[in-house]
Design an enzyme around this catalytic site. Structure first.
Site, PDB file in Angstrom:
ATOM      1  N   ASP A   1      13.664   2.793  10.558  1.00 15.41           N
ATOM      2  CA  ASP A   1      13.458   1.472  11.283  1.00 15.41           C
ATOM      3  C   ASP A   1      12.502   1.839  12.404  1.00 15.41           C
ATOM      4  O   ASP A   1      12.921   2.407  13.679  1.00 15.41           O
ATOM      5  CB  ASP A   1      14.632   0.636  11.715  1.00 15.41           C
ATOM      6  CG  ASP A   1      14.119  -0.834  12.291  1.00 15.41           C
ATOM      7  OD1 ASP A   1      12.976  -0.779  12.394  1.00 15.41           O
ATOM      8  OD2 ASP A   1      14.946  -1.680  11.940  1.00 15.41           O
TER       9      ASP A   1
ATOM     10  N   ILE B   1       0.701  -1.203   0.185  1.00 15.24           N
ATOM     11  CA  ILE B   1       0.011  -0.018   0.065  1.00 15.24           C
ATOM     12  C   ILE B   1       0.891   1.128  -0.030  1.00 15.24           C
ATOM     13  O   ILE B   1       0.420   2.216  -0.603  1.00 15.24           O
ATOM     14  CB  ILE B   1      -1.063  -0.108   1.168  1.00 15.24           C
ATOM     15  CG1 ILE B   1      -1.945  -1.139   1.009  1.00 15.24           C
ATOM     16  CG2 ILE B   1      -1.610   1.254   1.318  1.00 15.24           C
ATOM     17  CD1 ILE B   1      -3.002  -1.277   2.371  1.00 15.24           C
TER      18      ILE B   1
ATOM     19  N   ASN C   1       2.167   4.687   7.531  1.00 17.61           N
ATOM     20  CA  ASN C   1       1.710   3.588   6.701  1.00 17.61           C
ATOM     21  C   ASN C   1       2.321   2.236   7.207  1.00 17.61           C
ATOM     22  O   ASN C   1       1.593   1.018   6.975  1.00 17.61           O
ATOM     23  CB  ASN C   1       1.989   4.030   5.332  1.00 17.61           C
ATOM     24  CG  ASN C   1       1.752   2.447   4.375  1.00 17.61           C
ATOM     25  OD1 ASN C   1       0.543   2.243   3.989  1.00 17.61           O
ATOM     26  ND2 ASN C   1       2.897   1.830   4.036  1.00 17.61           N
TER      27      ASN C   1
ATOM     28  N   TYR D   1      -1.622  -7.785  17.583  1.00 16.14           N
ATOM     29  CA  TYR D   1      -1.555  -7.089  16.111  1.00 16.14           C
ATOM     30  C   TYR D   1      -2.978  -6.161  16.677  1.00 16.14           C
ATOM     31  O   TYR D   1      -2.901  -4.932  16.037  1.00 16.14           O
ATOM     32  CB  TYR D   1      -1.659  -7.878  15.090  1.00 16.14           C
ATOM     33  CG  TYR D   1      -2.070  -6.857  13.795  1.00 16.14           C
ATOM     34  CD1 TYR D   1      -0.858  -6.567  13.206  1.00 16.14           C
ATOM     35  CD2 TYR D   1      -3.350  -7.170  13.109  1.00 16.14           C
ATOM     36  CE1 TYR D   1      -1.366  -5.603  12.030  1.00 16.14           C
ATOM     37  CE2 TYR D   1      -3.490  -6.420  12.034  1.00 16.14           C
ATOM     38  CZ  TYR D   1      -2.437  -5.610  11.362  1.00 16.14           C
ATOM     39  OH  TYR D   1      -2.876  -4.971  10.375  1.00 16.14           O
TER      40      TYR D   1
ATOM     41  N   LYS E   1      -3.327  -1.953  16.365  1.00 12.51           N
ATOM     42  CA  LYS E   1      -4.065  -1.213  15.222  1.00 12.51           C
ATOM     43  C   LYS E   1      -5.213  -0.464  16.090  1.00 12.51           C
ATOM     44  O   LYS E   1      -5.642   0.625  15.826  1.00 12.51           O
ATOM     45  CB  LYS E   1      -4.812  -2.123  14.501  1.00 12.51           C
ATOM     46  CG  LYS E   1      -3.969  -2.846  13.449  1.00 12.51           C
ATOM     47  CD  LYS E   1      -3.159  -2.034  12.567  1.00 12.51           C
ATOM     48  CE  LYS E   1      -1.859  -1.531  12.787  1.00 12.51           C
ATOM     49  NZ  LYS E   1      -1.120  -0.576  11.794  1.00 12.51           N
TER      50      LYS E   1
ATOM     51  N   LYS F   1      16.187  -2.474  -1.195  1.00 14.36           N
ATOM     52  CA  LYS F   1      14.760  -2.580  -1.581  1.00 14.36           C
ATOM     53  C   LYS F   1      14.119  -1.211  -1.942  1.00 14.36           C
ATOM     54  O   LYS F   1      13.331  -1.087  -2.583  1.00 14.36           O
ATOM     55  CB  LYS F   1      13.833  -3.493  -0.366  1.00 14.36           C
ATOM     56  CG  LYS F   1      14.290  -4.842  -0.324  1.00 14.36           C
ATOM     57  CD  LYS F   1      13.371  -5.445   0.762  1.00 14.36           C
ATOM     58  CE  LYS F   1      13.748  -6.931   1.023  1.00 14.36           C
ATOM     59  NZ  LYS F   1      12.951  -7.562   1.878  1.00 14.36           N
TER      60      LYS F   1
END
Length: 319
Positions: A93, A47, A120, A205, A209, A71
């Protein structure tokens, strides 16, 4: 009984947001963004990469904040071939507080103002025994504390962005998840310890969120009078490297049923970060695709918001 009904409502919200229909918003509707500066964390893949691409197409100067330089540079090259414009690598990081401070200092040495910060990046369902370099649960430390610290360090640049923006606002867009509906906060699990090891990686997790939504709302409350727009969102069920820890069989099933390509996942945060209409929704939680939604009721508890904000402030004190 009330708790059961509340839990059912949360489950229904998760399911309904996995099947939101076709989007009404398209990146073609985004205005020209010449003169705008943005940072996208985790911008080299998924995304984030799609968000960087669209911002470049609309003439934003974009910093791709990523851990892996190789990357990131590969993604920057690919996006330049697609858009004719080049993103700028920013080493970051989010699991290391010292790295976050260096990244913010590096950006501030190059740019006087920041107009949009896309929080993000994230990690999902990683092994429970993984912790950050500073001893925090890897998911909470990266997804919540890391982004909180990065945002706080960049507030002077965001305030400068308010002053230099035609609409006199700067935006902080935080990518949460439908998982925010599934758990609140277990205060004893933010750092390494026995309580954390007893929780499932899925719940760790989900609480991270949920924490994203709470912090984004608290940010809007504290900085709205200074022109900061803070919005959190569920990007939808999207097929990205975020699912790298999902078992192969389960991931294959998810791809067949609920996961969509990365461009779909970028829609809601692009709308939040670029469209004039988003200025009317400070502190809100958006759902697919670019619609105003409602997270679980605890996300709007001012006491929880203040407590989490104070805890986060304590962690970055004297850093």
């Amino acid at each position: 009984m009330g708790g059961a009904f509340s839990g059912l409502r949360n489950i229904i919200a998760v399911i309904s947001q996995l099947f939101p229909g076709k989007p009404e918003f398209s990146p073609d509707q985004i205005p020209d963004l010449t003169g705008q500066v943005a940072i996208v964390t985790g911008g080299n893949t998924g995304i984030g990469k799609e968000t960087v691409k669209v911002l470049l197409q609309h003439n934003t100067k974009v910093y791709m904040a990523s851990r892996n330089k190789e990357k990131a540079e590969s993604a920057i090259k690919e996006l330049k071939e697609m858009t004719g414009r080049e993103a700028i690598f920013l080493q970051l990081d989010l699991s290391i507080l010292a790295s976050i401070k260096r990244a913010a200092q590096e950006f501030s040495s190059k740019e006087p103002a920041l107009h949009a910060l896309y929080n993000n990046a994230g990690v999902m369902w990683c092994p429970v025994d993984l912790v950050t370099e500073d001893g925090y649960d890897l998911q909470f430390g990266t997804n919540v504390l890391g982004h909180f610290y990065f945002t706080e360090l960049l507030m002077p640049a965001l305030f400068a962005g308010v002053e230099s923006s035609p609409d006199h606002h700067a935006r902080v867009i935080t990518t949460a998840s439908s998982a925010a509906y599934l758990y609140t906060l277990n205060w004893d699990t933010f750092k390494g310890g026995q309580a954390r090891l007893k929780m499932s990686t899925e719940n760790l997790y989900s609480q991270s969120k949920f924490g994203n939504v709470v912090v984004a709302r608290e940010l809007s409350k504290r900085y709205a009078d200074k022109g900061i727009i803070s919005i959190s969102l569920n990007p939808g069920g999207i097929d990205t490297e975020l699912q790298r820890y999902v078992p192969d069989g389960k991931r294959k099933f998810m791809r067949m049923t609920i996961l969509r390509p990365a461009p779909w996942g970028a829609l809601t945060q692009l709308w939040a970060g670029t469209m004039p209409g988003a200025l009317n929704h400070n502190g809100k939680f958006l759902i697919p695709w670019a619609k105003v939604g409602q997270c679980r009721k605890e996300a709007y508890d001012d006491k929880i918001g203040e407590q989490l904000w104070n805890w986060l402030q304590e962690q970055i004190k004297d850093r």
